[in-house]
Design a protein around this motif. Structure first.
Motif, PDB file in Angstrom:
ATOM      1  N   ILE A 155       0.812  -0.739  -0.210  1.00 24.22           N
ATOM      2  CA  ILE A 155       0.028  -0.193  -0.117  1.00 24.22           C
ATOM      3  C   ILE A 155       0.741   1.297   0.596  1.00 24.22           C
ATOM      4  O   ILE A 155       0.066   2.781  -0.325  1.00 24.22           O
TER       5      ILE A 155
ATOM      6  N   ILE B  58      -7.374  -6.039  -1.171  1.00 20.85           N
ATOM      7  CA  ILE B  58      -7.069  -4.504  -1.595  1.00 20.85           C
ATOM      8  C   ILE B  58      -5.525  -3.857  -1.683  1.00 20.85           C
ATOM      9  O   ILE B  58      -5.258  -2.936  -1.955  1.00 20.85           O
TER      10      ILE B  58
ATOM     11  N   VAL C 165      -8.777   2.615  -4.638  1.00 16.49           N
ATOM     12  CA  VAL C 165      -9.151   2.099  -3.560  1.00 16.49           C
ATOM     13  C   VAL C 165     -10.431   3.322  -3.012  1.00 16.49           C
ATOM     14  O   VAL C 165     -11.378   3.297  -2.807  1.00 16.49           O
TER      15      VAL C 165
ATOM     16  N   ILE D 258     -14.173   2.180  -1.778  1.00 12.04           N
ATOM     17  CA  ILE D 258     -14.769   2.592  -1.085  1.00 12.04           C
ATOM     18  C   ILE D 258     -16.179   3.304  -1.132  1.00 12.04           C
ATOM     19  O   ILE D 258     -17.926   3.137  -0.449  1.00 12.04           O
TER      20      ILE D 258
ATOM     21  N   ALA E 251     -16.395  -5.499   4.060  1.00 12.21           N
ATOM     22  CA  ALA E 251     -15.956  -4.687   3.899  1.00 12.21           C
ATOM     23  C   ALA E 251     -15.325  -3.802   4.219  1.00 12.21           C
ATOM     24  O   ALA E 251     -13.060  -3.804   4.516  1.00 12.21           O
TER      25      ALA E 251
ATOM     26  N   ASN F  19     -11.965  -5.861   6.297  1.00  9.17           N
ATOM     27  CA  ASN F  19     -11.693  -6.591   5.423  1.00  9.17           C
ATOM     28  C   ASN F  19     -10.735  -5.263   4.655  1.00  9.17           C
ATOM     29  O   ASN F  19      -8.791  -5.458   5.004  1.00  9.17           O
ATOM     30  N   MET F  20     -11.219  -4.470   4.813  1.00 12.70           N
ATOM     31  CA  MET F  20      -9.690  -3.389   4.615  1.00 12.70           C
ATOM     32  C   MET F  20      -8.816  -2.378   5.399  1.00 12.70           C
ATOM     33  O   MET F  20      -7.281  -2.426   5.268  1.00 12.70           O
TER      34      MET F  20
ATOM     35  N   ALA G 292      -5.833  -4.640   6.465  1.00 13.56           N
ATOM     36  CA  ALA G 292      -4.984  -4.680   4.898  1.00 13.56           C
ATOM     37  C   ALA G 292      -4.057  -3.666   5.630  1.00 13.56           C
ATOM     38  O   ALA G 292      -3.052  -3.408   4.780  1.00 13.56           O
TER      39      ALA G 292
ATOM     40  N   LEU H 157     -13.607  -9.276   0.889  1.00 17.61           N
ATOM     41  CA  LEU H 157     -13.581  -7.884   0.478  1.00 17.61           C
ATOM     42  C   LEU H 157     -15.293  -8.820  -0.260  1.00 17.61           C
ATOM     43  O   LEU H 157     -15.030  -9.418  -1.348  1.00 17.61           O
TER      44      LEU H 157
ATOM     45  N   SER I 278     -13.148  -9.648  -3.578  1.00 19.71           N
ATOM     46  CA  SER I 278     -11.896 -11.446  -3.515  1.00 19.71           C
ATOM     47  C   SER I 278     -12.755 -12.392  -4.017  1.00 19.71           C
ATOM     48  O   SER I 278     -14.223 -12.973  -4.066  1.00 19.71           O
TER      49      SER I 278
END
Length: 388
Positions: free
Chosen positions: A248, A276, A288, A292, A329, A332-333, A336, A347, A351
């Motif tokens: 990221i 993600i 990203v 969102i 959601a 999951n984010m 990460a 996700l 996913s």
């Protein structure tokens, strides 16, 4: 006039089901859902070839499977969105019963695929995760019980729904699957709150969850290891969270370029739990933010429509499904970017995963059915009906 009085002229035909569906469905949420699925395929093209290569499969093996599962999920979603709340209530209850029985037999016939948690049934050509299908069915059944409890002389729906919730959470903890157990608790608590829970009960539930977390930390090595890793001030760069965080960071705003990412070659779950991170590395924060925004579109538009819904069951079930979708959601984010401990949660729609995609399609089909525009009638008519 004579023909109309004596009935020789037939009344106009009822509006066909598909035009009526298109006129009443939430088109904004539907387009956002399709956008999320399209992004999932795009990211699958980037994230899954390394895994296929390691397993000796064709490069786009998992992408092709995702297209098949995704096509099935979207088809189920569209069919279910044609149904009315009564039909959804019956189907959701049957779905819950089937998934609950499957969940109960997991310790005997399930497998863990070497991941330390018995969550799947292996069918040889594919695997099934019952907890994914349990969630939408659980929301429907709990909403039905909570709505029935509001009727005069209705059943003790709140107590019954709480008992079912505790039974489901118990089965999930046995696996162990604390992430799904938290989602079930959150879904039930959100519906209970909307149905009019007292603050004393809400505080008691929060305290019970806190005590349950402490007990899980002391009794489960699997849970303890993840919490310790999350709370540690030093992040090991060779762990999944370390690789994801670095990816990221490297992606920046616009990403390193399509196909240029490296995290997909080192993360075993790059196509599922950490998809993600692949998006952020190759396409940057820009993609990203789009993801969102699409999730926010589905959630906010659904809640806005449900605010005008006067059927208690539809309002509660729709709220539970919406918040469950949003919570998964966010979790999951959040994992990460190391805002939450690792939970092994996909996700939604993005996913890879057959059970996750199809179960999400079922849940969104239920949600689109609840948020369709329907004549609500006058509020005084509903109150008079309840008083009879």
């Amino acid at each position: 006039m004579t023909e109309m009085v004596y009935g020789t002229v037939r009344p106009s035909a009822r509006e066909p089901i598909l035009p009526r569906w298109w006129r009443t469905v939430d088109k904004g949420a539907l387009l956002a859902i399709l956008g999320l699925f399209a992004i999932g395929l795009l990211l699958g093209l980037a994230a899954s070839p390394p895994l296929a290569t390691r397993n000796g499969l064709p490069p786009f093996h998992y992408v092709q499977r995702q297209m098949v599962f995704g096509g099935a999920a979207l088809s189920v979603m569209l069919v279910l969105s044609l149904c009315d709340p009564k039909q959804i209530r019956r189907m959701g209850t049957l779905l819950f019963l089937g998934a609950f029985i499957a969940l109960a037999f997991l310790p005997l016939f399930g497998t863990d695929f070497g991941k330390g948690a018995t969550r799947w049934y292996s069918l040889g050509f594919a695997s099934v995760q019952p907890s994914e299908f349990l969630k939408p069915g659980f929301i429907i059944l709990s909403a039905w019980l909570l709505a029935a409890a509001q009727e005069i002389n209705g059943p003790p729906g709140r107590s019954l729904s709480l008992g079912i919730t505790l039974a489901v959470v118990g089965l999930l903890v046995i696996q162990p699957d604390f992430g799904q157990a938290c989602l079930i608790l959150f879904g039930w608590a959100s519906m209970y709150f909307v149905a009019g829970a007292s603050m004393v009960l809400v505080v008691s539930l929060v305290a019970a969850v806190g005590l349950g977390g402490i007990a899980a930390y002391n009794l489960s090595e699997h849970f303890q290891r993840r919490i310790d890793g999350f709370l540690s001030s030093d992040l090991d760069p060779t762990t999944q969270l370390g690789y994801a965080t670095n990816a990221i960071r490297e992606g920046g705003f616009f990403g390193v370029g399509v196909g240029e990412g490296q995290v997909k070659w080192v993360l075993p779950d790059a196509h599922t739990d950490f998809i993600i991170a692949v998006a952020a590395e190759e396409y940057g924060v820009l993609l990203v933010m789009v993801i969102i925004a699409l999730y926010a579109t589905v959630v906010l538009r659904s809640l806005w429509r449900l605010m005008r819904e006067r059927d208690p069951f539809a309002r509660l079930a729709g709220t539970g499904l919406t918040l469950l979708f949003a919570a998964q959601a966010i979790i999951n984010m959040g994992v990460a970017v190391r805002m939450l401990p690792a939970k092994g949660m996909t996700l939604p729609l993005v996913s890879y995963g057959g059970s996750s995609l199809i179960a999400t399609g079922i849940a969104l089909g239920f949600l689109l059915a609840f948020t369709r525009s329907r004549p609500q009638g006058q509020i005084e008519d509903i109150l008079i009906k309840r008083g009879r």
